[in-house]
Design a protein around this motif. Structure first.
Motif: not given
Length: 89
Positions: A26-32, A34-39
């Motif tokens: 899975d990945i964590e995406i910062n919705l504000q 639009g970038k990937i925060d973590a894998i």
């Protein structure tokens, strides 16, 4: 550009000890932004009667060192490694 499906099949390897951590589940995406925060590398299931599964490994995007054709190199240290090193000192 890389597709998520291509990203998920790459092996994730820790440069600290050369061990394969697994594959991205899975990945964590910062919705504000639009970038990937973590894998997130999913914990493996327990085997032969041990129920549950191992903890997921969360690796911040800043700890990804290189994304290659087959491998993603990351910098990751588990807290258990720190505990062992403190006890040995």
């Amino acid at each position: 550009m890389v597709r998520i499906s291509e990203f998920q099949i790459k092996d994730v390897v820790n440069v600290a000890d050369g061990k394969k951590l697994g594959n991205i589940g899975d990945i964590e995406i910062n919705l504000q932004t639009g970038k990937i925060d973590a894998i997130i590398i999913s914990g493996s299931g327990k085997i032969l009667g041990f129920f549950g599964k191992d903890e997921d490994i969360v690796i911040p995007w800043k700890n990804i060192l290189k994304i290659g054709e087959d491998v993603i190199l990351v910098r990751f240290k588990e807290t258990t490694e720190y505990k062992m090193n403190e006890e040995e000192a």
